[in-house]
Structures are given as C-alpha cells and as structure tokens.
Design a protein around this motif. Structure first.
Motif, PDB file in Angstrom:
ATOM      1  N   ALA A 124       5.950   5.534   1.465  1.00  0.00           N
ATOM      2  CA  ALA A 124       4.634   6.089   1.186  1.00  0.00           C
ATOM      3  C   ALA A 124       3.948   6.991   2.220  1.00  0.00           C
TER       4      ALA A 124
ATOM      5  N   SER B 234       0.596   8.010  -2.552  1.00  0.00           N
ATOM      6  CA  SER B 234       0.085   6.719  -2.679  1.00  0.00           C
ATOM      7  C   SER B 234       1.491   5.546  -2.902  1.00  0.00           C
ATOM      8  N   LEU B 235       0.984   4.380  -2.769  1.00  0.00           N
ATOM      9  CA  LEU B 235       2.188   3.357  -2.712  1.00  0.00           C
ATOM     10  C   LEU B 235       2.446   2.895  -4.202  1.00  0.00           C
TER      11      LEU B 235
ATOM     12  N   VAL C 285       5.389   5.387  -5.197  1.00  0.00           N
ATOM     13  CA  VAL C 285       6.665   4.821  -4.688  1.00  0.00           C
ATOM     14  C   VAL C 285       6.907   3.565  -5.514  1.00  0.00           C
TER      15      VAL C 285
END
Length: 469
Positions: free
Chosen positions: A44, A50-51, A54
């Motif tokens: 990310a 953004s996390l 992912v």
C-alpha cells in the motif's frame, strides 16, 4: 517490489484493478509459485494507495486460489498447472445462419403483428403489477403453474370446448415443446410413440431427441390408419384429430371411437391429443375434442395460446387424466413452472375478463374474410382450371392441388425465384414417398393483408409455365 499504475482503470475500482494486475502477473509466470508477496502495508505504501484496497485485492486472490497465506509469515503465490497450448480451432463467429428473406412465405405458421391486443395486454400487465400479492408474484409456483390461470383455463375449456376438468389436471408450460418433453418423462422413454405421417416435422425431432422409439403411421381419409396403428406395437399415439397437420383431415366420431377402443386394450396405452388451432375452424362450430368423449382417462389434451395470440407468446397447457396428474407431481413435481408468474396472472385476467373470447371471435372473422378473399382470387385467376382447394374451412392453412407434371422441387424453386416461399405436402412425410404430390401447403394467416394478393400473383407467375392439362 510490485509496481503498478492506476491511471487507466477503465472504470474498475482500485482494488479490482490491483487484483487483476497481480492475477495477470501470476498467470503469465512473472510471479513464480511459492514466491512471497509484499505485506499489505508495504504494498500500500509503495503504490500510494489505501490499505483497504490491498486487503480487498489480496482477499479476492486468496478466495480464487491464486495466492495462499501462512499465518504470521505472509502471502505466497499458489502453484498453478500450466495449461497446454490450444490446438488450432476453427474460427468462431457469433453470426447466426441467415434465414432466407422472401416477399411472402406460405410455409410459416404465424400471426399478423397488428392483430395482437397490445393495449389490453399492457393495461392488464400493469394491473397485475399493482394489484397482485407480491408474494404470489415473486415466489416459486407449483410445477403445474399459477392456480388462477389454471382455473381460468378450466372455465374456458368448459364453456367453449365442452371439456369438464379440474384445474389441478392442468399443467402450464412455455410452449408445447416443453410439454412434449414432460410427457416423455411422465410416460417413459421405454414406450413406442406413434406419429402421423405426413405430420409436423419438429414433433418427431423432439421425440427422437428424447431417445424414444417412434413409428410413423400413414393417413387415410378419416385420419390415422387403424390397420397400421394395430400393427405398429405403439404404446402412445400422438394425433391432431380436429385439424390434422398438414392434410387438414377432420377425424370423424367413428374413427375417434376406434382409437379410444385401441387405447383401452392395454393399461399403459395413451393418446396425446394436440388441439393446436381448434379455435379457428371457419365453418360451423369448433370440433369437440377427443378428450371430451374419453371416459377411461386415456387422453392427454394439449393446446397453446401461441396460435391464438402470437407465436412468441410461449404459453401452452396440457390436461392430464386424474391418475396421471397424481403421477406427474410424484415424478416431476420438483420442476418449477417454465412460465413467469407475471405472464400467468395477466393471462388469467385476460381470460376471465372475456378478452380472449372477444379476441378469438375477431380473429375468426379476420381469417374467414382472408380465406374467402383467397378462394375468390384463386377462382378468378388465369390458372383457376389448374387448381383445386382442399380443407380451407378447418383451420389456418389449406392444401392447393396444382395440375402439372413437374416435380414439387421444381415448383418450389420456381416460387423462390419469384421471392415466394412455399412448401409441398410431399415434404412433410417421414420417408419422402415421391416428389410429385403437386399439393401446395398454403399457410396464409401471417401474410399481411397489403401483401396477400401480390404474393399470390407472384406464386401464379412462378407456377404458370408448369401448368399442364
């Protein structure tokens, strides 16, 4: 480190684009089996996304089996079996075979587009959507169909066909072809089915596709030949007694009684009565169905609204004997009805409000006028002495005998050169006995009024060179 661009996503979400990029690298071999993937946070940060993006991409890859996880260690590329290179295949095209286009076709059994009651049907469909119980509209129905429609059909049959049946005996299907398949499953593929010869070609195709044994029985002036029937070892007889297709023969009561006696000789013998255009007998009252005189529950009665309303109106029904109704639900009750609830409720309202009766009366007058016009036009034509009409009052087609020595194939090709499609009686036999029937099958119902006489003019021009005394 995995590096991807998110500039050209073609409308895809961020996570879907990332999922596809990683999947493509795996399937192309860019990422090897058991290779460790970057952690979600690392990837990310590297991609500037953004996390959660992912996490969603990895979750989809994990779900589909392209990657696997090891607790507290990370994600790895799953081993895939390399697919063999495809052999050279013929080119696939989405184009369907083109149907020949004619100025007019006397071989198609269709309904004039302008005669369908669009406004009434649209109004009743809206009524169904706004007044019917939502549960009834959206829930799965009995294999036999919506009760309201079966009740409406039972009332119609009692009033207009002198057939007294319980609604539970009626099974609704999306066209007669569906019902024929159900009948084979109900009565069994181990039975021998007897068919009329000449007859409806698609009917034989349906039975043969169901891997049943068929016998083709010749016709005599009263209908199916009894001698041939008795010698055929048939268990099931499929007939069109009110208006045989294509000969137009109307089976007299004496032959109907003979056939019923034949069915009574063995417990597993049955008669399938196809009453496909019974409403459009143009002279006198409609012929009462064989089912109406069956006291031993040997007749399975089939009819359709395709001929009454429109060929694409795929709603048909069959009436089963009571004991076969019980067997139907025991053997085949797991099926869902093949007609949508919306259409069934609308058709039920159409029948109960009297629209079907009025529509049939209008269409009968329409077809009678059309048939009278054709008969008069043939009688006044320059080929009148070479023609003889048969069966013009028993349904929506008739036979036209043409005095000639030419083969049916020659005449058919001559008509095609004039942009007219016509078939001959000889084409409807299972085993073509000869090519010299000289009997044209005239389906006139679907030809628009503005084309009708012009179509006959072209047909006369095509046949004229072959007329012989």
């Amino acid at each position: 480190m995995l590096t991807y661009t998110f500039d050209n996503r073609h409308g895809m979400s961020m996570y879907e684009h990332l999922y596809r990029c990683i999947k493509n690298d795996i399937t192309s071999g860019k990422l090897f089996a058991s290779e460790k993937l970057p952690s979600k946070r690392t990837l990310a940060k590297n991609l500037g996304i953004s996390l959660i993006t992912v996490e969603n991409a990895y979750a989809q890859l994990l779900l589909e089996g392209y990657i696997f996880s090891r607790p507290k260690i990370g994600y790895f590329v799953a081993p895939l079996i390399k697919q063999p290179c495809p052999s050279i295949l013929p080119e696939v095209t989405d184009k369907q075979p083109k149907e020949e286009s004619f100025f007019a076709s006397f071989s198609q059994s269709s309904v004039p587009e302008e005669t369908f009651p669009y406004n009434i049907w649209a109004r009743l469909l809206r009524h169904t959507l706004t007044t019917a119980n939502e549960h009834d509209l959206l829930s799965d129905t009995s294999a036999g169909g919506v009760l309201a429609l079966r009740q409406a059909i039972a009332g119609y049959l009692y009033e207009f066909r002198v057939v007294n049946v319980d609604p539970s005996q009626i099974i609704i299907g999306a066209g007669t072809q569906i019902l024929y398949n159900l009948i084979v499953q109900l009565l069994g593929r181990d039975k021998v089915y007897a068919l009329e010869d000449p007859g409806y070609p698609r009917l034989a195709q349906i039975y043969l596709a169901n891997s049943v044994s068929c016998r083709w029985l010749p016709m005599d002036p009263a209908g199916i030949s009894m001698d041939s029937l008795k010698k055929s070892q048939a268990d099931i007889l499929h007939i069109t007694p009110s208006h045989q297709f294509p000969t137009g023969i109307v089976m007299p009561i004496s032959r109907r009684q003979e056939i019923l006696r034949w069915a009574l000789e063995k417990a597993d013998r049955y008669i399938i009565e196809d009453d496909y255009d019974c409403e459009f007998r143009l002279s006198g009252r409609p012929i009462p169905p064989l089912q109406g005189i069956d006291t031993a529950e040997k007749v399975l009665y089939i009819n359709t609204f395709s001929q009454t309303l429109a060929p694409t109106f795929r709603i048909s029904y069959m009436v089963l004997p009571r004991h076969l109704t019980q067997l139907f639900y025991q053997k085949l009750g797991f099926y869902s009805c093949t007609v949508s609830n919306f259409e069934q409720f609308t058709l039920a309202k159409f029948i109960m409000d009297g629209h079907l009766e009025r529509h049939i009366n209008r269409m009968r007058t329409h077809y009678r006028n059309k048939c009278d016009l054709i008969s008069s036009y043939i009688a006044k034509s320059f080929l009148a002495s070479y023609f003889k009409i048969a069966g013009e009052n028993s349904g929506l087609h008739f036979l036209l005998h043409f005095k000639t020595c030419a083969s049916d194939k020659e005449l058919s090709l001559a008509a095609k050169r004039k942009n007219i499609d016509v078939r001959f009686l000889s084409q409807y036999y299972h085993k073509k006995p000869s090519d010299n029937s000289h009997m044209l099958l005239i389906n006139y119902a679907g030809i628009p009024a503005e084309k009708l006489l012009a179509a006959f003019d072209l047909l006369f021009e095509a046949l004229a060179p072959y007329a012989e005394n």
